[in-house]
Design an enzyme around this catalytic site. Structure first.
Site, PDB file in Angstrom:
ATOM      1  N   ASP A  94      32.535  32.106 -45.660  1.00  0.00           N
ATOM      2  CA  ASP A  94      31.194  31.650 -45.340  1.00  0.00           C
ATOM      3  C   ASP A  94      31.291  30.819 -44.061  1.00  0.00           C
ATOM      4  O   ASP A  94      32.192  29.991 -43.929  1.00  0.00           O
ATOM      5  CB  ASP A  94      30.653  30.782 -46.484  1.00  0.00           C
ATOM      6  CG  ASP A  94      29.189  31.020 -46.765  1.00  0.00           C
ATOM      7  OD1 ASP A  94      28.395  30.875 -45.816  1.00  0.00           O
ATOM      8  OD2 ASP A  94      28.841  31.349 -47.913  1.00  0.00           O
ATOM      9  N   ASP A 202      25.739  31.642 -42.563  1.00  0.00           N
ATOM     10  CA  ASP A 202      24.665  30.928 -43.241  1.00  0.00           C
ATOM     11  C   ASP A 202      23.491  30.667 -42.291  1.00  0.00           C
ATOM     12  O   ASP A 202      23.696  30.150 -41.185  1.00  0.00           O
ATOM     13  CB  ASP A 202      25.251  29.587 -43.716  1.00  0.00           C
ATOM     14  CG  ASP A 202      24.337  28.822 -44.635  1.00  0.00           C
ATOM     15  OD1 ASP A 202      24.117  29.276 -45.765  1.00  0.00           O
ATOM     16  OD2 ASP A 202      23.841  27.758 -44.216  1.00  0.00           O
ATOM     17  N   GLU A 265      23.007  35.813 -42.627  1.00  0.00           N
ATOM     18  CA  GLU A 265      21.950  35.449 -43.575  1.00  0.00           C
ATOM     19  C   GLU A 265      20.745  34.995 -42.759  1.00  0.00           C
ATOM     20  O   GLU A 265      20.859  34.082 -41.931  1.00  0.00           O
ATOM     21  CB  GLU A 265      22.418  34.310 -44.493  1.00  0.00           C
ATOM     22  CG  GLU A 265      21.418  34.072 -45.621  1.00  0.00           C
ATOM     23  CD  GLU A 265      21.280  32.625 -46.061  1.00  0.00           C
ATOM     24  OE1 GLU A 265      20.798  32.414 -47.177  1.00  0.00           O
ATOM     25  OE2 GLU A 265      21.631  31.710 -45.298  1.00  0.00           O
ATOM     26  N   HIS A 338      24.024  33.050 -54.835  1.00  0.00           N
ATOM     27  CA  HIS A 338      24.078  31.700 -55.399  1.00  0.00           C
ATOM     28  C   HIS A 338      22.754  30.938 -55.246  1.00  0.00           C
ATOM     29  O   HIS A 338      22.655  29.808 -55.699  1.00  0.00           O
ATOM     30  CB  HIS A 338      25.221  30.928 -54.733  1.00  0.00           C
ATOM     31  CG  HIS A 338      25.002  30.766 -53.260  1.00  0.00           C
ATOM     32  ND1 HIS A 338      25.067  31.821 -52.375  1.00  0.00           N
ATOM     33  CD2 HIS A 338      24.671  29.688 -52.514  1.00  0.00           C
ATOM     34  CE1 HIS A 338      24.807  31.392 -51.162  1.00  0.00           C
ATOM     35  NE2 HIS A 338      24.557  30.102 -51.215  1.00  0.00           N
ATOM     36  N   ASP A 339      21.792  31.524 -54.556  1.00  0.00           N
ATOM     37  CA  ASP A 339      20.485  30.868 -54.359  1.00  0.00           C
ATOM     38  C   ASP A 339      19.378  31.515 -55.184  1.00  0.00           C
ATOM     39  O   ASP A 339      18.227  31.064 -55.114  1.00  0.00           O
ATOM     40  CB  ASP A 339      20.073  30.947 -52.880  1.00  0.00           C
ATOM     41  CG  ASP A 339      21.015  30.199 -51.963  1.00  0.00           C
ATOM     42  OD1 ASP A 339      21.611  29.202 -52.408  1.00  0.00           O
ATOM     43  OD2 ASP A 339      21.144  30.609 -50.794  1.00  0.00           O
TER      44      ASP A 339
END
Ligand code: NOJ
Length: 570
Positions: A94, A202, A265, A338-339
């Site tokens: 990430d 991210d 993302e 994860h969100d």
């Protein structure tokens, strides 16, 4: 890298704990590589494991080039990377560079004085003209932070504010400053030299802010009922975003071999922008993570104000993305990360009667689209949302802040909790359920967030032993992707777009054609599908109990089937 494989996302904190401190770690991942290899995934993506005060569970990084002691050491990381490679898988990190932690030495230096050589590495601004620092509404712009409250924090010492689109402990880096960009590129190169296979980036479409030549940032559109505005027009796909990503590609990736994966993302990205980002000729990123389909059940009050999902809206959205990226560019395919809340609870039916069928139906639907599918840890087990009782059960900064702000503003606490239970990110973050034993085999200690009590039924050990489990269905879908090129690469044609329960489409590559039919409901339904498929081979289905196909066109609850024919065979 070959982008036609399947990616598996690990949220290390919740994956597996090897040292009994209740927090998942690198040793835990190493211990479960067999599971991932058996699933057949090609790439592992690790959510952040860098040093971090953990204000946002590692998305607030204080040292990009070391591992947080809660997760392990660099030596353990190297061991893990070698083991992943040894099993023929890749490992993607990430990359969180829209912001750092406020404890990162860059920010500590930047904050030390308005004259610091690093002052301009972040977004420092004086109060709104004519207003005193700290007065209500004196923030330089009216932007809201994603985690409630304003996007600016006052630094008492200098009387200036710094920008944080997320928590105050996540100050935004100033990408206008070339030194910032070079520091980020150097850090990325350091990880690639270490052997990692790429990055998931991210909120990467937020790094370019729309800033005037005099440094002015603009107020956003007012939001009804909120003291803050929506600043997104100033930072979603800002004016220099393509330039920055092209520069990054040039500086970091272009001179390395082609086996690296880059995923951006990108909240709020449009199909048109995604074509530009993923057009190989423009050399920006391989694919983007877009949010349209996972925002469809957000009501007028946002993500914590859920509304029922209409299947026709999902079809319209995913179908448009399939079409938009058909000629140029590439799709990421996901339900979970994860969100996001667990898909089987959100869009499926997590009751004992339908959990397995609905989880496998949704998996089939997604994995048969054109693009790269992502499996989020536990999704392959059909893990469900968690039964959070009170606000004390939540850990996520977004949920906890939202509750505090909403209740302080007069909202009914039970209504706010109901929203958090439905869409809260902690649903995705309860520990992976490995066994039916204590703490689901996640830890021998006290888990940092409670284990879902349904691990007595929903767990990896049981799933691997049952050929009809969600796990084996995911495994078969991934295997199919590896053996049938049409799954990843074929073109896509939506069928019955107005049907409220059936999601169906065809895929075609050369003379091979697939028909995918999914009943996204708990009812028996009928759909008028094209003829000519009666003799086609059933490649994969999720209802082994339906041995003999029923009447033509009749689908059992949550039934999903994939048929294959060759063009000479119609
Ligand atoms: C997106 C990440 O997926 C999320 O978990 C995080 O809170 C924000 N970006 C801020 O880094």
């Amino acid at each position: 890298m070959d982008i036609t494989g399947a990616v598996y996302q690990i949220y290390p904190r919740s994956f597996a704990d090897s040292n009994g401190d209740g927090i998942g770690d690198l040793g835990g991942i190493l211990a479960h590589l067999d599971h991932l290899q058996a699933l057949g995934v090609d790439v592992l993506w690790l959510s952040p494991i860098y040093c971090s005060p953990q204000d946002d569970n590692g998305y607030d990084i204080s040292d990009y080039q070391d591992i947080d002691p809660a997760f392990g050491t660099l030596e353990q990381f190297d061991e893990l990377l070698a083991a992943v490679h040894g099993r023929g898988m890749k490992l993607v990190m990430d990359l969180v560079v829209n912001h750092t932690s406020d404890e990162h030495p860059w920010f500590v230096e930047s904050r030390s004085s308005p004259d610091s050589p690093k002052r301009d590495w972040y977004w420092w601004r004086r109060p709104r003209p004519g207003m005193a620092a700290g007065a209500a509404g004196a923030e330089p712009t009216n932007w809201a932070s994603a985690f409630s409250g304003p996007a600016w924090e006052l630094d008492e010492a200098s009387g200036e504010y710094y920008l944080h689109l997320f928590s105050p402990k996540q100050p935004d880096l100033n990408w206008e400053n070339p030194q910032v960009r070079q520091a980020v590129y150097a850090m990325m190169g350091w990880w690639l030299d270490r052997g990692v296979d790429g990055f998931r980036m991210d909120v990467i479409n937020m790094i370019s802010k729309d800033v005037g030549p005099d440094g002015h940032l603009h107020d956003g559109r007012p939001v009804e009922g909120s003291p803050y505005g929506d600043g997104s027009a100033s930072y979603i796909c800002g004016p220099r975003i393509h330039e920055f990503l092209q520069e990054m590609h040039q500086e970091v990736f272009a001179h390395r071999d082609g086996q690296l994966l880059t995923v951006g993302e990108m909240p709020g990205v449009t199909v048109e922008e995604a074509v530009l980002f993923t057009d190989p000729a423009r050399a920006e990123v391989d694919m983007v993570f877009q949010f349209e389909h996972v925002d469809l059940d957000h009501g007028p009050g946002g993500k914590f104000d859920p509304r029922p999902l209409r299947l026709t809206d999902v079809k319209a959205s995913l179908g448009r993305w399939q079409e938009g990226l058909e000629e140029v560019g590439w799709n990421s395919l996901y339900w979970n990360n994860h969100d996001q809340p667990r898909v089987v609870s959100r869009f499926g039916d997590d009751s004992p009667a339908h959990r397995v069928a609905s989880a496998t139906c949704l998996a089939t639907l997604l994995h048969l689209h054109r693009g790269t599918p992502y499996v989020y840890q536990g999704e392959e087990l059909g893990m469900t949302n968690a039964p959070f009782d009170s606000i004390q059960d939540f850990r996520d900064i977004e949920s906890v802040n939202h509750y505090r702000h909403a209740v302080a503003a007069g909202a009914d606490a039970e209504t706010v909790l109901a929203g958090l239970r439905w869409t809260g990110r902690d649903n995705a973050r309860t520990p992976v359920q490995w066994t039916s034993g204590p703490n689901a085999g996640f830890t021998t200690g006290t888990p940092w967030i409670a284990v879902n009590p349904n691990h007595d039924v929903v767990n990896a050990e049981a799933a691997r032993a049952d050929p009809d489990s969600v796990f084996h269905h995911y495994r078969r879908l991934i295997e199919l992707r590896h053996t049938e090129p049409v799954v990843a690469l074929g073109d896509f044609t939506m069928l019955v777009p107005h049907h409220e329960q059936v999601y169906a489409f065809t895929r075609r590559l050369g003379d091979v054609e697939l028909l995918v039919v999914c009943n996204v409901s708990g009812d028996d339904v009928r759909a008028d599908l094209p003829g000519g498929w009666a003799d086609a081979e059933l490649l994969i289905g999720n209802r082994p109990d339906v041995v003999v196909p029923g009447e033509e066109g009749l689908l059992r609850p949550w039934e999903a089937r994939v048929h294959r024919r060759t063009c000479g065979n119609q």
